[in-house]
Design an enzyme around this catalytic site. Structure first.
Site, short mmCIF file in Angstrom:
data_model
loop_
_atom_site.label_atom_id
_atom_site.label_comp_id
_atom_site.label_asym_id
_atom_site.label_seq_id
_atom_site.Cartn_x
_atom_site.Cartn_y
_atom_site.Cartn_z
N SER A 151 0.86 -1.20 0.00
CA SER A 151 0.00 0.00 0.00
C SER A 151 0.89 1.24 0.00
O SER A 151 2.03 1.19 0.47
CB SER A 151 -0.86 -0.01 1.26
OG SER A 151 -1.46 1.25 1.47
N TYR B 52 -1.67 -0.17 10.24
CA TYR B 52 -1.72 -0.76 8.89
C TYR B 52 -0.46 -0.39 8.09
O TYR B 52 0.18 -1.25 7.48
CB TYR B 52 -2.98 -0.25 8.22
CG TYR B 52 -3.17 -0.60 6.77
CD1 TYR B 52 -3.82 -1.79 6.41
CD2 TYR B 52 -2.76 0.26 5.75
CE1 TYR B 52 -4.03 -2.09 5.06
CE2 TYR B 52 -2.97 -0.04 4.42
CZ TYR B 52 -3.61 -1.21 4.08
OH TYR B 52 -3.82 -1.51 2.76
N LYS C 14 2.52 -2.84 6.66
CA LYS C 14 2.81 -2.97 5.23
C LYS C 14 4.27 -2.60 4.94
O LYS C 14 4.90 -3.18 4.05
CB LYS C 14 1.87 -2.08 4.42
CG LYS C 14 0.41 -2.56 4.40
CD LYS C 14 0.24 -3.82 3.59
CE LYS C 14 -1.24 -4.13 3.37
NZ LYS C 14 -1.48 -5.37 2.62
N1 LIG Z 1 -8.65 -0.99 -1.52
C1 LIG Z 1 -7.64 -0.13 -1.56
O1 LIG Z 1 -7.82 1.09 -1.80
C2 LIG Z 1 -6.24 -0.60 -1.31
C3 LIG Z 1 -5.19 0.32 -1.43
C4 LIG Z 1 -3.89 -0.13 -1.22
C5 LIG Z 1 -3.65 -1.45 -0.90
N2 LIG Z 1 -4.70 -2.32 -0.78
C6 LIG Z 1 -4.39 -3.72 -0.45
O2 LIG Z 1 -5.02 -4.55 -1.42
C7 LIG Z 1 -5.30 -5.85 -0.83
C8 LIG Z 1 -6.73 -6.23 -1.12
O3 LIG Z 1 -7.57 -5.30 -0.48
P1 LIG Z 1 -9.10 -5.10 -0.92
O4 LIG Z 1 -9.35 -3.64 -0.85
O5 LIG Z 1 -9.38 -5.89 -2.16
O6 LIG Z 1 -9.85 -5.77 0.35
P2 LIG Z 1 -11.35 -6.30 0.53
O7 LIG Z 1 -12.21 -5.95 -0.65
O8 LIG Z 1 -11.77 -5.87 1.89
O9 LIG Z 1 -11.17 -7.89 0.49
C9 LIG Z 1 -10.40 -8.52 1.47
C10 LIG Z 1 -10.43 -10.03 1.25
O10 LIG Z 1 -9.57 -10.62 2.23
C11 LIG Z 1 -10.32 -11.53 3.05
N3 LIG Z 1 -9.71 -11.48 4.38
C12 LIG Z 1 -9.62 -10.42 5.21
N4 LIG Z 1 -9.00 -10.76 6.35
C13 LIG Z 1 -8.66 -12.07 6.22
C14 LIG Z 1 -8.00 -12.98 7.07
N5 LIG Z 1 -7.56 -12.63 8.29
N6 LIG Z 1 -7.81 -14.26 6.63
C15 LIG Z 1 -8.26 -14.64 5.40
N7 LIG Z 1 -8.90 -13.80 4.56
C16 LIG Z 1 -9.10 -12.53 4.98
C17 LIG Z 1 -11.76 -11.03 2.93
O11 LIG Z 1 -12.73 -12.04 3.19
P3 LIG Z 1 -13.32 -12.27 4.70
O12 LIG Z 1 -13.76 -10.92 5.20
O13 LIG Z 1 -14.43 -13.25 4.51
O14 LIG Z 1 -12.17 -12.82 5.48
C18 LIG Z 1 -11.79 -10.64 1.46
O15 LIG Z 1 -11.94 -11.78 0.63
C19 LIG Z 1 -4.95 -5.70 0.66
O16 LIG Z 1 -3.67 -6.23 0.91
C20 LIG Z 1 -4.94 -4.20 0.88
O17 LIG Z 1 -4.12 -3.83 1.96
C21 LIG Z 1 -5.97 -1.93 -0.97
#
Ligand SMILES: NC(=O)c1ccc[n+]([C@@H]2O[C@H](COP(=O)([O-])OP(=O)(O)OC[C@H]3O[C@@H](n4cnc5c(N)ncnc54)[C@H](OP(=O)(O)O)[C@@H]3O)[C@@H](O)[C@H]2O)c1
Length: 199
Positions: free
Chosen positions: A114, A127, A131
């Protein structure tokens, strides 16, 4: 046929990547804490060592994508950050990816990072520092394993549940959809580019 393990593959970026790899003929295993109608789902928490063993047993894998992350208790100053929650953020975002790398000898590893790993955003200390630690262990692993590709990948802002959690009540529909990031991520995975941090 190539095979991939993507943690957190039922929503957001993990789901979008899993769908595209499957379309391209990959065998894909995903995990999440909650049941969902997603092929290849192993339900569990990446912070649980028994669950990680179950994921490794579903291999072998050519590709490991450590994508599952938690934000922590919303925006919280480090001065007041509850330490049990701080430890949990590290368990999910930093320790679990390393543990899976130790268990799974995939040729290509992507640790999803991130901009909060690099920029000092007020309230994002749990967070962001988890990261940053993930980025650094990726860099050290890359030096220790010149035969493998170890990438940190910052996908940028995306319209997902995790992002909405960070901006409660705000309309985030102007952020790019996670599907828009997938072609870049697949390009990196297939590129053979040197290990390192990519955005
Ligand atoms: N969205 C952004 O703007 C953004 C920006 C920078 C970086 N990122 C990074 O991108 C990645 C994906 O994020 P996203 O935004 O796609 O997240 P998201 O839509 O909230 O999806 C998270 C996924 O991870 C699962 N999960 C969460 N905690 C878990 C755990 N302890 N064990 C197993 N599964 C788990 C969730 O399912 P359950 O809830 O059922 O466990 C879900 O399938 C992350 O690493 C995040 O830090 C995101």
């Amino acid at each position: 046929m190539k095979s991939a393990l993507i943690t957190g593959g039922t929503r957001g970026l993990g789901r979008a990547l899993a769908d595209e790899l499957r379309r391209r003929g990959w065998r894909v295993v995903v995990d999440a804490r909650h049941e969902a109608d997603v092929p290849g789902l192993v339900v569990g928490d990446v912070a649980d060592p028994g669950h990680r063993e179950a994921l490794a047993a579903a291999g072998p894998f050519d590709l490991l994508v450590n994508n599952a992350s938690v934000l922590g208790p919303g925006l919280s100053s480090l001065e007041k950050y509850p330490l049990d929650e701080f430890r949990h953020v590290y368990e999910v975002n930093t320790v679990a990816p390393l543990a899976l790398i130790q268990l799974i000898p995939a040729d290509v590893v992507v640790n999803v990072s991130s901009d909060a790993a690099v920029e000092a955003y007020e309230g994002w200390g749990g967070y962001g520092s988890a990261k940053a630690a993930l980025d650094h262990l990726t860099a050290v692993l890359a030096v220790e394993h010149p035969d493998r590709k170890l990438y940190s990948f910052d996908p940028g802002d995306m319209n997902t549940d995790l992002h909405q959690q960070a901006f409660p009540g705000e309309d985030i529909s102007d952020r790019p959809e996670p599907e828009s990031v997938v072609p870049r991520l697949i390009e990196l995975i297939e590129s053979g580019r040197p290990s390192g941090r990519y955005t």
